[in-house]
Design a protein around this motif. Structure first.
Motif, PDB file in Angstrom:
ATOM      1  N   GLU A 106       0.831  -1.213   0.000  1.00 34.51           N
ATOM      2  CA  GLU A 106       0.000   0.000   0.000  1.00 34.51           C
ATOM      3  C   GLU A 106       0.865   1.263   0.000  1.00 34.51           C
ATOM      4  O   GLU A 106       0.545   2.235  -0.688  1.00 34.51           O
ATOM      5  CB  GLU A 106      -0.939  -0.012   1.207  1.00 34.51           C
ATOM      6  CG  GLU A 106      -2.037   1.009   1.145  1.00 34.51           C
ATOM      7  CD  GLU A 106      -3.035   0.803   0.012  1.00 34.51           C
ATOM      8  OE1 GLU A 106      -3.705   1.791  -0.359  1.00 34.51           O
ATOM      9  OE2 GLU A 106      -3.157  -0.323  -0.516  1.00 34.51           O
ATOM     10  N   LYS A 109       2.068   1.796  -3.488  1.00 34.53           N
ATOM     11  CA  LYS A 109       0.977   2.263  -4.359  1.00 34.53           C
ATOM     12  C   LYS A 109       0.704   3.752  -4.130  1.00 34.53           C
ATOM     13  O   LYS A 109       0.515   4.505  -5.085  1.00 34.53           O
ATOM     14  CB  LYS A 109      -0.290   1.436  -4.115  1.00 34.53           C
ATOM     15  CG  LYS A 109      -0.207   0.040  -4.720  1.00 34.53           C
ATOM     16  CD  LYS A 109      -1.314  -0.891  -4.285  1.00 34.53           C
ATOM     17  CE  LYS A 109      -2.703  -0.432  -4.570  1.00 34.53           C
ATOM     18  NZ  LYS A 109      -3.716  -1.460  -4.187  1.00 34.53           N
ATOM     19  N   ILE A 110       0.716   4.184  -2.872  1.00 30.43           N
ATOM     20  CA  ILE A 110       0.501   5.604  -2.568  1.00 30.43           C
ATOM     21  C   ILE A 110       1.642   6.424  -3.149  1.00 30.43           C
ATOM     22  O   ILE A 110       1.420   7.474  -3.772  1.00 30.43           O
ATOM     23  CB  ILE A 110       0.368   5.821  -1.046  1.00 30.43           C
ATOM     24  CG1 ILE A 110      -0.934   5.199  -0.533  1.00 30.43           C
ATOM     25  CG2 ILE A 110       0.432   7.308  -0.699  1.00 30.43           C
ATOM     26  CD1 ILE A 110      -1.043   5.127   0.980  1.00 30.43           C
ATOM     27  N   HIS A 111       2.864   5.972  -2.972  1.00 33.41           N
ATOM     28  CA  HIS A 111       4.041   6.686  -3.470  1.00 33.41           C
ATOM     29  C   HIS A 111       3.998   6.834  -4.992  1.00 33.41           C
ATOM     30  O   HIS A 111       4.394   7.873  -5.542  1.00 33.41           O
ATOM     31  CB  HIS A 111       5.314   5.946  -3.042  1.00 33.41           C
ATOM     32  CG  HIS A 111       6.578   6.608  -3.462  1.00 33.41           C
ATOM     33  ND1 HIS A 111       7.026   7.779  -2.892  1.00 33.41           N
ATOM     34  CD2 HIS A 111       7.494   6.270  -4.407  1.00 33.41           C
ATOM     35  CE1 HIS A 111       8.166   8.135  -3.470  1.00 33.41           C
ATOM     36  NE2 HIS A 111       8.471   7.231  -4.387  1.00 33.41           N
ATOM     37  N   ALA A 115      -2.774   4.835  -5.525  1.00 34.61           N
ATOM     38  CA  ALA A 115      -3.772   4.796  -4.451  1.00 34.61           C
ATOM     39  C   ALA A 115      -3.864   6.205  -3.875  1.00 34.61           C
ATOM     40  O   ALA A 115      -2.905   6.980  -3.976  1.00 34.61           O
ATOM     41  CB  ALA A 115      -3.361   3.796  -3.367  1.00 34.61           C
ATOM     42  N   GLU A 117      -3.582   9.388  -1.631  1.00 39.97           N
ATOM     43  CA  GLU A 117      -2.600   9.755  -0.613  1.00 39.97           C
ATOM     44  C   GLU A 117      -3.284   9.870   0.745  1.00 39.97           C
ATOM     45  O   GLU A 117      -4.313  10.531   0.886  1.00 39.97           O
ATOM     46  CB  GLU A 117      -1.927  11.076  -0.975  1.00 39.97           C
ATOM     47  CG  GLU A 117      -0.904  11.479   0.044  1.00 39.97           C
ATOM     48  CD  GLU A 117       0.344  12.064  -0.577  1.00 39.97           C
ATOM     49  OE1 GLU A 117       1.117  12.599   0.212  1.00 39.97           O
ATOM     50  OE2 GLU A 117       0.529  11.974  -1.788  1.00 39.97           O
ATOM     51  N   ARG A 118      -2.708   9.185   1.719  1.00 42.90           N
ATOM     52  CA  ARG A 118      -3.233   9.221   3.077  1.00 42.90           C
ATOM     53  C   ARG A 118      -2.187   8.646   4.014  1.00 42.90           C
ATOM     54  O   ARG A 118      -1.248   7.993   3.575  1.00 42.90           O
ATOM     55  CB  ARG A 118      -4.532   8.429   3.192  1.00 42.90           C
ATOM     56  CG  ARG A 118      -4.355   6.927   2.986  1.00 42.90           C
ATOM     57  CD  ARG A 118      -5.696   6.250   2.701  1.00 42.90           C
ATOM     58  NE  ARG A 118      -5.638   4.813   2.775  1.00 42.90           N
ATOM     59  CZ  ARG A 118      -5.122   4.013   1.861  1.00 42.90           C
ATOM     60  NH1 ARG A 118      -4.570   4.524   0.785  1.00 42.90           N
ATOM     61  NH2 ARG A 118      -5.136   2.701   2.015  1.00 42.90           N
TER      62      ARG A 118
END
Length: 151
Positions: A106, A109-111, A115, A117-118
């Protein structure tokens, strides 16, 4: 390993160990070095005195705990440490999503923008965390083991 005396923008002084001077610089630039008391990421190195003592003077003078530390840098009590860790845990749990054992996947994926950003927290194997850091994904270990959440 290298130990630095650090100071945050709120005047809290604390010590921390880093793998190397480069590791400190990299973590500091990524905002991953935070105050052990208030959590501020505005942290800088404090003036340090070397802890070098000759064998002769060391044998002549027994060392007591905290004998070479000014009062402002005294060791916190167990109760103070537990209070700060509990507050940190509560803040992380209230402001982040628990992703469990999918943390590495996860975070990557955000980086990569795949996904939303959180803030997340979870569990990762040491080799997964190392790979994330090497790839420039900002991660930091928590000083507590996350409670596994179930449905």
């Amino acid at each position: 390993m290298i130990q630095y005396s650090l100071k945050c923008c709120n005047g809290h002084a604390f010590d921390s160990w880093f793998q190397s001077a480069d590791a400190y610089d990299k973590l500091s630039k990524a905002g991953m070095v935070s105050c052990a008391t208030c959590g501020s990421t505005q942290v800088e190195k404090a003036i340090m005195t070397p802890r070098v003592q000759s064998a002769r003077s060391s044998a002549a003078m027994p060392r007591t705990e905290n004998s070479d530390r000014p009062e402002a840098q005294r060791q916190p009590t167990k109760a103070e440490i537990e209070r700060v860790l509990n507050a940190l845990r509560a803040k992380v749990e209230a402001n982040s999503d628990y992703v469990g054992r999918e943390f590495a996947r996860e975070a990557r994926k955000i980086h990569l923008g795949e996904a939303p950003e959180r803030a997340i927290y979870g569990e990762a194997k040491p080799e997964e965390a190392k790979a994330l850091i090497e790839d420039g994904v900002p991660v930091a270990p928590l000083p507590f083991i996350p409670s596994r959440k179930t449905n």
